[in-house]
Design an enzyme around this catalytic site. Structure first.
Site, PDB file in Angstrom:
ATOM      1  N   LYS A   1       0.796  -1.416  -0.337  1.00 27.06           N
ATOM      2  CA  LYS A   1      -0.081   0.276  -0.086  1.00 27.06           C
ATOM      3  C   LYS A   1       0.619   0.945   0.123  1.00 27.06           C
ATOM      4  O   LYS A   1       1.907   1.172   0.792  1.00 27.06           O
ATOM      5  CB  LYS A   1      -0.722  -0.426   1.567  1.00 27.06           C
TER       6      LYS A   1
ATOM      7  N   ARG B   1     -10.831 -11.614   1.731  1.00 30.60           N
ATOM      8  CA  ARG B   1     -11.526 -12.748   1.403  1.00 30.60           C
ATOM      9  C   ARG B   1     -11.061 -13.710   1.087  1.00 30.60           C
ATOM     10  O   ARG B   1     -12.050 -14.988   1.277  1.00 30.60           O
ATOM     11  CB  ARG B   1     -12.068 -12.242  -0.391  1.00 30.60           C
TER      12      ARG B   1
END
Length: 498
Positions: free
Chosen positions: A280, A354
């Site tokens: 990130k 996920r």
């Protein structure tokens, strides 16, 4: 904080502070009119002079008001007359508590409940009074060596009620509100702790501590070797770049009939998310300690369930891992075989939530749940779609979705129903595996839910994306504890207690 409900007159009640409402058009509430009579028009004078305008959530503290039994008078803005709803009332109540916490008052008597609030009865007002007060009083200073602001003396709030029947309903409301607030505060604390403290092992220890405090709550923890044996390769692919071993925390509450299928809650707990190899950008990366707030909300909700001794069976699953860039970290293009046997191509290592959820959802099947709800700070796309006001809700069961939406309205912790379906599901196609873990920028929150739905298609399942609601940024930076109120209301409604 202690909460009580009593009848009484605002003009004569003996208290450290009397709290009364004023409307935006200058109209005085019934309690304010009572006080105005015995104080030589003190309240109406303040309104006429423009010193108080009744704007929603505004406040004015009047010390030592002559003619009153109360030592202080607190005016609170209620907004437009005739349009006082629960949200506005709760905002006013929270604003009052914020002022009281900064005074020398030890207790107060609130007459805000003497006003008509749309779709709210004494139980509802009392419950939201307790929740709003505890939410306002919450502080996180355990990591500071010096606490600059001393603890407030304010510790008791009395709410006005009309009669004994209302008093009984309010007492139950206070009990439920404090139970919800306890779970929400726990979730906030876990979210606010830094990643070097709140590791997967720490979360597991906190869950065990919670179980030791509540008889009937059982906690077990699956370790890395057990996950490997079960084939949880998606979950393990996320943690393999970290020195912190993953944990699968299992919380069990069996308060309902033995034969009754449980509700399963699955909460994403990435205790720190760098993005892995797909790292990130640096700005605001510190806020990625909040990427475990889904798991924190499950632990917090289980605290509420145990505190209120709800007659329902609930399973809480918290897959916990840290996502770090390392020589062993997963690479874009890696393919893993999930516990379900389906294969996933990892196109983006920053779509890791996920991956841990899918194996936990498969594990939830062993409990033969009636319903499965997963909660996750899953996608920035959900923040773009809904901002920071509403959580995203996606489901393969419209009746379950409606149930959760109603719970959100009742709890003042709202969600918005977004679609899923075959058209969106097509975007997950992969040339090399059964499907990929990302599907591009378009409808990112929805395709993330479609990914999870591939592991829950024969279950009654719903997904809450709380990326926009689990924490606040800026000066108010910190965990919110959402959606504990929504989840608690959902379970209380299923248990038939609220």
């Amino acid at each position: 904080m202690d909460f009580t409900a009593k009848t009484g007159s605002a003009a004569t009640v003996r208290t450290d502070c009397a709290v009364v409402g004023i409307y935006k058009d200058g109209r005085l509430s019934e309690a304010a009119r009572e006080i105005d009579v015995v104080t030589d028009k003190l309240v109406s004078g303040l309104v006429k002079s423009g010193d108080f305008r009744g704007q929603p959530g505004s406040t004015l503290l009047v010390p030592k008001p002559a003619g009153l039994g109360a030592r202080r008078l607190l005016l609170v803005g209620l907004g437009e007359a005739g349009k006082l709803d629960l949200k506005a009332w709760r905002k006013a109540h929270g604003a009052a508590v914020k002022v009281l916490l900064g005074t020398g008052a030890r207790e107060a008597f609130s007459f805000l409940s003497s006003e008509t609030v749309a779709d709210a009865d004494p139980y509802t007002l009392a419950r939201h009074a307790a929740e709003a007060a505890e939410e306002t009083a919450y502080r996180f200073d355990e990591m500071k060596s010096v606490v600059e602001t001393p603890p407030s003396k304010f510790n008791r709030l009395t709410m006005w009620v009309a009669d004994r029947k209302a008093q009984s309903a309010a007492s139950l409301g206070f009990k439920h509100g404090q139970g919800v607030a306890e779970g929400q505060s726990l979730a906030r604390r876990l979210g606010n702790l830094p990643g070097n403290v709140c590791t997967p092992a720490f979360l597991a220890a906190e869950a065990k501590k919670l179980a030791s405090a509540h008889q009937g709550l059982k906690v077990s923890v699956l370790e890395q070797a057990q996950m490997k044996k079960l084939g949880m390769n998606a979950l393990l692919s996320v943690s393999q770049g970290s020195r912190q071993p993953p944990k699968l925390i299992v919380l069990e509450w069996r308060g309902g009939p033995k034969q009754k299928a449980p509700v399963a809650m699955v909460g994403k707990a990435i205790t720190f998310d760098t993005g892995g190899i797909c790292i990130k950008p640096a700005p605001a990366m510190d806020e990625m300690k909040f990427d475990m707030c889904g798991g924190a909300s499950v632990i917090g909700t289980m605290a509420t369930v145990a505190r209120l001794n709800l007659p329902i069976n609930v399973i809480g699953l918290v897959p916990a891992a840290e996502n770090m860039p390392d020589g062993l970290a997963s690479r874009p293009g890696d393919i893993v075989t999930t516990m379900s046997g389906q294969t996933v191509e990892i196109l983006n290592t920053d779509a890791e939530g996920r991956l841990i959820l899918c194996d936990a959802l498969t594990y939830a099947r062993r409990y033969k749940p009636a319903t499965v709800v997963d909660i996750a700070t899953l996608t920035g796309a959900c923040v773009i779609a809904l901002g920071h006001h509403l959580s995203g809700l996606m489901s393969n069961d419209d009746s379950l979705a409606d149930e959760l939406l109603r719970a959100g309205v009742e709890a003042e912790d709202r969600a918005w129903h977004l679609p899923i379906g075959a058209d969106y599901d097509e975007q997950l196609k992969s040339n090399f595996a059964d499907f990929a873990n990302v599907a591009g920028r378009d409808a990112g929150a929805i395709t993330a839910a479609c990914f999870l739905n591939r592991f829950t298609r024969d279950l009654s399942w719903a997904h809450l994306d709380i990326a926009g609601t689990a924490w606040k940024s800026g000066q108010a930076k910190g965990g919110t504890g959402r959606p504990v109120p929504l989840l608690a209301q959902f379970l209380m409604s299923r248990a038939g207690v609220a």
